[in-house]
Design an enzyme around this catalytic site. Structure first.
Site, PDB file in Angstrom:
ATOM      1  N   HIS A 156      -0.839  -7.960   3.452  1.00  0.00           N
ATOM      2  CA  HIS A 156      -0.368  -8.489   4.739  1.00  0.00           C
ATOM      3  C   HIS A 156      -1.198  -8.078   5.957  1.00  0.00           C
ATOM      4  CE1 HIS A 156       1.971  -5.070   6.615  1.00  0.00           C
ATOM      5  NE2 HIS A 156       1.897  -4.606   5.378  1.00  0.00           N
ATOM      6  N   CYS A 192       3.966   2.147  12.626  1.00  0.00           N
ATOM      7  CA  CYS A 192       4.810   2.724  11.578  1.00  0.00           C
ATOM      8  C   CYS A 192       5.563   3.938  12.085  1.00  0.00           C
ATOM      9  CB  CYS A 192       3.956   3.125  10.383  1.00  0.00           C
ATOM     10  SG  CYS A 192       2.860   1.791   9.868  1.00  0.00           S
ATOM     11  N   GLN A 251      -6.481  -1.178   5.259  1.00  0.00           N
ATOM     12  CA  GLN A 251      -7.102  -1.823   6.421  1.00  0.00           C
ATOM     13  C   GLN A 251      -8.524  -2.310   6.116  1.00  0.00           C
ATOM     14  OE1 GLN A 251      -5.711  -2.464   9.398  1.00  0.00           O
ATOM     15  NE2 GLN A 251      -3.846  -1.249   9.244  1.00  0.00           N
ATOM     16  N   ALA A 272       0.817  -1.216   0.000  1.00  0.00           N
ATOM     17  CA  ALA A 272       0.000   0.000   0.000  1.00  0.00           C
ATOM     18  C   ALA A 272       0.852   1.268   0.000  1.00  0.00           C
ATOM     19  CB  ALA A 272      -0.955   0.001   1.191  1.00  0.00           C
ATOM     20  N   THR A 273       2.043   1.213   0.581  1.00  0.00           N
ATOM     21  CA  THR A 273       2.916   2.397   0.564  1.00  0.00           C
ATOM     22  C   THR A 273       3.220   2.786  -0.876  1.00  0.00           C
ATOM     23  OG1 THR A 273       3.922   1.770   2.669  1.00  0.00           O
ATOM     24  CG2 THR A 273       5.161   3.315   1.287  1.00  0.00           C
TER      25      THR A 273
HETATM   26  C1  LIG Z   1      -0.235  -0.828   6.622  1.00  0.00           C
HETATM   27  C2  LIG Z   1      -0.790   0.375   5.960  1.00  0.00           C
HETATM   28  C3  LIG Z   1      -0.134   0.989   4.885  1.00  0.00           C
HETATM   29  C4  LIG Z   1       1.195   0.488   4.372  1.00  0.00           C
HETATM   30  O1  LIG Z   1       1.029  -0.708   3.663  1.00  0.00           O
HETATM   31  P1  LIG Z   1       2.298  -1.572   3.226  1.00  0.00           P
HETATM   32  O2  LIG Z   1       1.687  -2.619   2.350  1.00  0.00           O
HETATM   33  O3  LIG Z   1       2.877  -2.112   4.480  1.00  0.00           O
HETATM   34  O4  LIG Z   1       3.223  -0.678   2.484  1.00  0.00           O
HETATM   35  C5  LIG Z   1      -0.718   2.083   4.291  1.00  0.00           C
HETATM   36  N1  LIG Z   1      -1.890   2.567   4.746  1.00  0.00           N
HETATM   37  C6  LIG Z   1      -2.543   2.015   5.771  1.00  0.00           C
HETATM   38  C7  LIG Z   1      -3.841   2.590   6.224  1.00  0.00           C
HETATM   39  C8  LIG Z   1      -2.011   0.911   6.423  1.00  0.00           C
HETATM   40  O5  LIG Z   1      -2.660   0.375   7.452  1.00  0.00           O
END
Ligand SMILES: *Cc1c(COP(=O)(O)O)cnc(C)c1O
Length: 390
Positions: free
Chosen positions: A206, A331, A184, A76-77
């Site tokens: 994940h 994070c 999420q 998601a990043t």
């Molecule tokens: C965990 C999370 C991310 C980051 O996702 P990754 O797949 O770990 O890069 C971004 N936004 C939200 C809301 C998250 O909970």
């Protein structure tokens, strides 16, 4: 190896274990069907490509999209970066104003701040004390040069669910693109990109019992056809929008995890919200203990509390041997600043520090919840005793 019992895991907003069923789906693609999906000249490539295509179709169907609208990313990043920077760069001639929300994940906030340093104008909307944005605030923030609105579907700290369909409708009426970070939310609440008028959506595997290092960006191709500028250039994978060899096992696992989440959504939400309510029922026997975030418009497995009259660090340290959880966002755990989300909902620094985020998931049991409640109550009472004495 440490042989003492490991703490009870209640940090499912940080990450989740891979479900055995997901693992089983992935396994053949490491050693047997290991081909590069981009290899078009032999069977090994075709096998991998077929698996990727099937996963793409499954993921698309899960959000009412088409397979061509799914771009695989490392998570998601990366999806957030691709959406926000990609739109900013592609729509330069339309305007340089972007609206996001103060409670977004850093993977949205930081790309926005980066764009600001390049001369973009960013409005960070506040939230109400329940963690939700006000639609009137959003409407007032929109301008003729607004190109993008980014509002997360479900918050990773306090679990609140923003009114995505209403936000989508508002943006759509004005021809402004709408991006949502659904890291999420996917697999936990229903998501339909058409009904909710979502133009771009970030996903990750994940947080829903899939592998780390895989996610996707949904990019709408019709009504409107959304343009994004690629941020990773290379072999021209994903129709040139995100180069890099596709990670077949992770992609297969991602689709399997999302499918399981959707198939079991109702039962799982019922179970985790039962456990969540049970935990709160125990903890609320203490006085001066508060829930953070909207009481009902929230993820089923999220409980975020602030505890008055204890030191936040001491609370977390006291619980550490027994339960794995976070205070604020994992994070940003490296930084010892109070959570920006709890500050945004109006919590004092002390109450923001003295907060606990319980992330209850698929594999937690009633016995674990009862044990955790007992540990938490004992720890909080002990800390309050010592702070009275000193
Ligand atoms: C965990 C999370 C991310 C980051 O996702 P990754 O797949 O770990 O890069 C971004 N936004 C939200 C809301 C998250 O909970």
């Amino acid at each position: 190896m440490n042989t003492s019992p490991r703490p009870i895991y209640l940090d499912c907003h940080s990450t989740t274990p891979v479900d055995q069923r997901v693992m089983a789906a992935m396994m053949p693609f490491f050693t047997q069907y290991f081909g590069n999906p981009a290899s078009v000249s032999h069977q090994y490539g075709w096998e991998a490509e077929a698996a990727v295509q099937q996963a793409r179709e499954q993921l698309a169907a899960a959000i009412a999209a088409t397979p061509e609208e799914i771009i695989f990313t490392s998570g998601a990043t990366e999806a957030n970066n691709l959406a926000i920077k990609g739109v900013a760069e592609a729509y330069l001639d339309r305007g340089k104003h972007i609206v996001a929300v103060v409670t977004e994940h850093n993977a949205v906030l930081d790309p926005c701040r980066y764009l600001r340093s390049l001369g973009f104008d960013i409005t960070f909307l506040p939230v109400q004390s329940n963690g939700l944005i006000s639609l009137a605030d959003l409407e007032n923030a929109l301008r003729p040069d607004t190109i993008l609105v980014s509002v997360m579907a479900a918050n990773n700290e306090i679990g609140v669910l923003q009114p995505i369909a209403e936000i989508g409708a508002l943006c759509h009426q004005r021809g402004i693109l709408f991006h949502t970070d659904a890291a999420q939310a996917i697999g936990k609440i229903p998501l339909n990109v058409n009904a909710m008028k979502i133009d771009l959506m970030s996903l990750t595997a994940h947080k829903i019992y899939g592998p780390k290092g895989i996610g996707a960006l949904y990019v709408r191709r019709r009504n409107p056809r959304v343009q994004i500028a690629p941020q990773l250039h290379g072999g021209g994978h994903e129709r040139g929008l995100r180069s890099g060899t596709l990670y077949t096992p992770q992609i297969v696992g991602f689709a399997a995890a999302v499918q399981l989440g959707i198939d079991e959504m109702g039962a799982e939400a019922a179970q985790t919200s039962y456990l969540r309510d049970r935990l709160w029922h125990h903890l609320s026997q203490l006085d001066k203990i508060y829930q953070n975030g909207h009481p009902t418009q929230r993820l089923a497995g999220n409980l975020n509390i602030s505890v008055d009259g204890v030191d936040g660090q001491a609370l977390l340290l006291g619980l550490q041997p027994h339960v794995a959880l976070s205070s604020g966002s994992a994070c940003t755990a490296a930084k010892s600043a109070p959570s920006h989300v709890l500050q945004a909902i109006g919590r004092s620094d002390a109450l923001a520090y003295a907060s606990l985020r319980f992330g209850i998931g698929r594999f937690n049991t009633e016995a674990e919840i009862d044990q955790v409640a007992e540990f938490a109550i004992t720890t909080i009472q002990a800390l309050r005793q010592t702070s009275i004495v000193s």
